[in-house]
Design a protein around this motif. Structure first.
Motif, PDB file in Angstrom:
ATOM      1  N   LYS A 685      -4.795  10.027  43.523  1.00  0.00           N
ATOM      2  CA  LYS A 685      -5.752  11.125  43.647  1.00  0.00           C
ATOM      3  C   LYS A 685      -7.207  10.684  43.506  1.00  0.00           C
ATOM      4  O   LYS A 685      -8.104  11.373  43.984  1.00  0.00           O
ATOM      5  CB  LYS A 685      -5.452  12.202  42.596  1.00  0.00           C
ATOM      6  CG  LYS A 685      -4.166  12.971  42.830  1.00  0.00           C
ATOM      7  CD  LYS A 685      -4.009  14.081  41.801  1.00  0.00           C
ATOM      8  CE  LYS A 685      -2.753  14.907  42.058  1.00  0.00           C
ATOM      9  NZ  LYS A 685      -2.613  16.004  41.053  1.00  0.00           N
ATOM     10  N   TRP A 686      -7.418   9.563  42.831  1.00  0.00           N
ATOM     11  CA  TRP A 686      -8.802   9.172  42.524  1.00  0.00           C
ATOM     12  C   TRP A 686      -9.098   7.754  43.023  1.00  0.00           C
ATOM     13  O   TRP A 686      -8.257   6.858  42.939  1.00  0.00           O
ATOM     14  CB  TRP A 686      -9.056   9.228  41.012  1.00  0.00           C
ATOM     15  CG  TRP A 686      -9.222  10.617  40.476  1.00  0.00           C
ATOM     16  CD1 TRP A 686      -8.264  11.372  39.881  1.00  0.00           C
ATOM     17  CD2 TRP A 686     -10.420  11.394  40.505  1.00  0.00           C
ATOM     18  NE1 TRP A 686      -8.776  12.596  39.523  1.00  0.00           N
ATOM     19  CE2 TRP A 686     -10.114  12.640  39.888  1.00  0.00           C
ATOM     20  CE3 TRP A 686     -11.718  11.196  40.964  1.00  0.00           C
ATOM     21  CZ2 TRP A 686     -11.057  13.657  39.741  1.00  0.00           C
ATOM     22  CZ3 TRP A 686     -12.662  12.195  40.825  1.00  0.00           C
ATOM     23  CH2 TRP A 686     -12.332  13.407  40.210  1.00  0.00           C
ATOM     24  N   ARG A 687     -10.330   7.573  43.531  1.00  0.00           N
ATOM     25  CA  ARG A 687     -10.876   6.254  43.848  1.00  0.00           C
ATOM     26  C   ARG A 687     -12.267   6.169  43.229  1.00  0.00           C
ATOM     27  O   ARG A 687     -13.109   7.036  43.459  1.00  0.00           O
ATOM     28  CB  ARG A 687     -10.967   6.026  45.362  1.00  0.00           C
ATOM     29  CG  ARG A 687      -9.626   5.886  46.058  1.00  0.00           C
ATOM     30  CD  ARG A 687      -9.804   5.251  47.429  1.00  0.00           C
ATOM     31  NE  ARG A 687     -10.696   6.012  48.270  1.00  0.00           N
ATOM     32  CZ  ARG A 687     -10.308   6.888  49.195  1.00  0.00           C
ATOM     33  NH1 ARG A 687      -9.011   7.100  49.375  1.00  0.00           N
ATOM     34  NH2 ARG A 687     -11.190   7.532  49.932  1.00  0.00           N
ATOM     35  N   LEU A 688     -12.489   5.127  42.443  1.00  0.00           N
ATOM     36  CA  LEU A 688     -13.769   4.953  41.765  1.00  0.00           C
ATOM     37  C   LEU A 688     -14.416   3.656  42.248  1.00  0.00           C
ATOM     38  O   LEU A 688     -13.729   2.678  42.553  1.00  0.00           O
ATOM     39  CB  LEU A 688     -13.568   4.897  40.251  1.00  0.00           C
ATOM     40  CG  LEU A 688     -12.756   6.033  39.624  1.00  0.00           C
ATOM     41  CD1 LEU A 688     -12.543   5.781  38.136  1.00  0.00           C
ATOM     42  CD2 LEU A 688     -13.443   7.373  39.846  1.00  0.00           C
ATOM     43  N   ALA A 689     -15.741   3.636  42.308  1.00  0.00           N
ATOM     44  CA  ALA A 689     -16.440   2.430  42.752  1.00  0.00           C
ATOM     45  C   ALA A 689     -17.826   2.373  42.131  1.00  0.00           C
ATOM     46  O   ALA A 689     -18.437   3.413  41.833  1.00  0.00           O
ATOM     47  CB  ALA A 689     -16.547   2.393  44.273  1.00  0.00           C
TER      48      ALA A 689
END
Length: 799
Positions: A685-689
């Motif tokens: 559900k999540w993508r962080l960068a």
């Protein structure tokens, strides 16, 4: 003798030497290929039919392999027998195929992906991860749009050019800018191609956003060292972008709505598995947002002022058979700035932008010989239209090209990949042309101020596996550039009066240059996980951009090589060590380079452009040098990925007519340049960068003293580029939430540009306070910054 014919007879002796070398190496290999058979075919994305560039095809029995070209084609020649081939590409399922070539050649077309499961064995792994160690490529970066879209973006606008700035050796042109410098070269020394069409101005909004819509781009390749012989015309780098071909399987709609722009892409089959199309558009709505605000400012004095940009990408392709395929693609983009002074009756409109069109035919002569024929049109134009009371004035400039090229890939055996071809381009350079109406008087410049040129090149290169450890890539490019008529050039005296006129008829030769450009790369495998590479490249550049700014602006002029303006010459030497760790989970490399650049061009120190003189009269010429080391570390597997890139570099220029002939730091000299990229996917559900960049401050020239002369302040300047602005550094973050899938895919991306609100220097100006007549003045240098912390929100969808 016509220049194009004489070109064939005037190539230097080195071409003959390379041709003989090819003959000694390649012909015995071709003879040895007798009694062997060939496996060839195309590798595609099983979900949409798009061809896969640089997919890996590995032969289990021999350990040898190859990669597909930009159209997904591969060819492997082997002794008669039965073999197991493994087809792989990053993010797709591996497919293993058993192929029998005991009696004849075989055509094997593969569609990768979960939808392409056949009776063959399928293993879920990635692309061959040791390609950086195994290949002979140096300074080459291949980037997918999935990587680009994961990173934080300025105001939510995903930008492939800005992502390339995060690679070692590639330096940003400035705050918020999509322009860049590669290994000490200027912004005009980068060859930017969109489906083989040259893009002369890559920036929207005066360079803050690039002209490339990420939804329309399939793959991006950056080459900053070891440029192959099929590329030429620039000294520093190649950025080769390929547009998507269009979904062959089903109709698809992608889009996004952001704070300043929205985009929409529609693609699908015209005839399933036979023909497809894609149309992608993008537009800002800055003008729509500010319109109601401007109406209420000073009683509507600024009503009607606006700025916006838009671009459209289009591509069609038709597959006649496995042997023939036709592509047609185009790009059209414009920036428009409108100013209206409702009180003073002054109006101005400034449109500028690129147009490109490409028509391409692929043909497969045999299982070993692939041909690509392309015709290309590209045009860059800048215009200004203004009026004030009974005065009207317009100005325009630009460059237009018409090109044709043929490229061949020939695989005589598994140890040789030969590429050869030719390209011809006809240039029309339009300097500032003007027209106007001043009451009853009309003025207009004529078309004879345009400059015309022929540019042609032929090339050949061979990638040769001398042994399992030693591989070389040797090639040569022969180039011709001919400045021709029609041209009418007026000769002025020191008072600006015409004293003579030189006239050249259509296609009459004015100046011709013939050059040879040898290219050489080698790779030596130390062991399975490490290699040493080295390369030497010679490049010539026949068209030039001379600018006083640090990036390409719409007002900049492209000029050809002429009798006075000689071609630029670049010679680059590079050596690198490449090593992978932990089953190729970690990639590392160190590359060292040294580059000499000759016939570099700048404006003279006291040059002021005038419309009655040729702009090249204000040029001065000199030499440039750049050298440095690039360090790269990348993690490619797992939930936490990213890379660290660091460059230590020196870039200098030396002109007899600038800085008293002393060597000085180039305006894009950057001693230290650091980029850190981290991408984390904790769940589905999540993508962080996050990204962090640091760079040594830009070199600039500032006054070191001031004098009063005739009641005016006169500045005394120090040595050229002897002052450094404050270092540049910034951190960006982003988080993408993927909504639970219903009838269509959608996500929302939240990003913050310049998280800790760093006030990075954009330029330095001087604030003068006091009375000149009394001589009591206080002059204070002040820094202007551009972007504070900027949050953004973008909704993306696909169905």
């Amino acid at each position: 003798m016509p220049p194009l014919i004489s070109f064939l007879f005037r190539l230097p002796f080195s071409i003959a030497v390379v041709a003989i070398t090819f003959a000694f190496i390649a012909i015995p290999q071709m003879v040895n290929a007798q009694g062997k058979n060939t496996i060839s075919g195309y590798v595609k994305d099983g979900s949409n039919g798009e061809s896969l560039f640089s997919a890996t095809v590995q032969v289990k029995e021999t350990g040898l392999g190859t990669t597909t070209n930009e159209y997904g084609f591969y060819s492997i020649t082997l002794p008669a027998g039965v073999y197991h081939l493994v087809f792989s590409y990053l993010g797709f399922d591996n497919t293993e195929k058993t192929v029998d070539i005991t009696k004849e050649n075989q055509r094997v077309n593969i569609e990768l992906g979960t939808s392409s499961i056949t009776t063959d064995v399928v293993e879920i792994t990635g692309k061959r991860r040791d390609a950086n160690v195994q290949s002979s490529d140096m300074g080459k970066v291949e980037m997918t749009m999935e990587e680009v879209k994961q990173l934080p973006a300025l105001l939510g606008e995903v930008d492939v050019m800005r992502t390339l700035q995060l690679m070692p050796g590639v330096m940003s042109a400035g705050e918020g800018n999509s322009g860049f410098y590669v290994r000490g070269g200027g912004p005009d020394q980068n060859l930017v191609l969109l489906d083989d069409a040259v893009v002369y101005n890559t920036g929207h909004l005066f360079g803050f956003f690039s002209v490339f819509n990420a939804d329309a781009i399939k793959n991006t390749t950056l080459i900053k060292g070891g440029m192959p012989a099929q590329y030429g015309g620039r000294l520093s780098s190649v950025i080769d972008l390929g547009m998507k071909e269009g979904n062959m399987k089903k109709y698809q709609i992608d889009g996004g709505i952001g704070l300043i722009a929205s985009r929409l892409t529609v693609q699908g089959p015209i005839k399933k598995d036979k023909a497809s199309f894609i149309v992608s558009g993008r537009r800002t709505y800055i003008d729509l947002i500010t319109k109601p605000i401007l109406k209420n400012v000073e009683d509507g004095a600024y009503d009607g002022n606006a700025y916006y940009f838009y671009d459209v990408n289009l591509k069609l392709n038709y597959k006649f058979s496995d042997k023939d395929r036709l592509y047609a693609s185009g790009y059209f983009g414009r920036d428009v700035f409108v100013f209206k002074d409702n009180e003073g009756s002054f109006n101005a409109e400034i449109p500028w932008g690129n147009s490109t069109a490409t028509l391409r035919w692929n043909h497969l002569f045999s299982d070993r010989l692939f041909m690509n024929v392309t015709t290309i049109y590209n045009d860059y134009n800048f215009a200004l239209k203004s009026s004030f009371q009974d005065v009207e004035f317009s100005l325009s400039s630009g460059i237009m090209d018409a090109s044709a090229k043929m490229d061949f890939d020939f695989r005589p055996n598994q140890k040789n990949l030969i590429k050869f071809g030719a390209i011809y381009t006809y240039h029309i350079f339009t300097p500032y042309t003007t027209s106007g109406v001043f009451g009853d008087v009309e003025i207009e410049s004529d078309d004879l101020s345009q400059k015309h040129a022929h540019e042609a090149a032929i090339y050949i290169q061979d990638e040769i596996d001398i042994s399992t450890k030693f591989r070389i890539n040797i090639g040569i490019r022969g180039s011709l550039f001919s400045h021709v008529g029609p041209l009418e050039r007026k000769i002025f005296d020191e008072n600006g009066s015409i004293v003579d006129t030189l006239r050249y008829d259509r296609n009459e030769n004015i100046a011709t240059y013939v050059r040879a450009e040898p290219r050489f790369n080698m790779r030596y495998l130390i062991d399975e996980v490490s290699s040493i590479k080295a390369g030497v490249t010679v490049n010539n550049q026949f068209i030039h951009l001379v600018s006083s700014s640090t990036t390409t602006l719409p007002t900049d002029l492209w000029v050809p090589s002429t009798q006075k303006v000689k071609p630029q010459l670049g010679i680059q030497y590079s050596v690198g060590y490449f090593r992978n760790f932990k089953n190729n989970m970690f990639e590392t490399s160190v590359e060292v380079y040294y580059k000499d650049m000759y016939n570099q061009i700048e404006y003279g120190e006291s040059f002021t452009p005038e419309f009655n003189t040729d702009i090249e009269d204000g040029f001065v010429f000199g030499r440039g040098t750049s050298y440095g080391a690039e360090f790269f570390f990348k993690k490619t597997q797992g939930k936490l990925n990213g890379w660290v890139g660091y460059t230590l570099a020196w870039t200098t220029r030396q002109f007899p007519d600038i800085n008293d002939g002393e060597r000085f730091a180039a305006k894009f000299d950057r001693r230290h340049d650091l980029s850190i990229v981290v991408m984390y996917e904790p769940n589905k559900k999540w993508r962080l960068a996050t990204t962090f960049v640091y760079g040594t401050g830009q070199a600039t020239t500032l006054p070191i003293g001031r004098y009063f002369i005739d009641g005016k302040i006169v500045n005394e300047y120090g040595e050229r580029n002897s002052y450094r602005m404050a270092p540049y550094h910034r951190m960006d973050i982003s988080a993408t939430y993927i909504f639970p899938k219903t009838k269509f895919y959608s996500d929302i991306t939240m990003s913050v540009y310049n998280v800790y609100n760093r006030m990075n220097p954009y330029f330095i100006y001087y604030d003068v306070d006091g009375d000149i007549s009394s001589g009591n003045l206080e002059v204070q240098a002040k820094q202007s910054s551009l972007f504070p912390v900027l949050p953004s929100l973008t909704w993306n969808f696909k169905f």
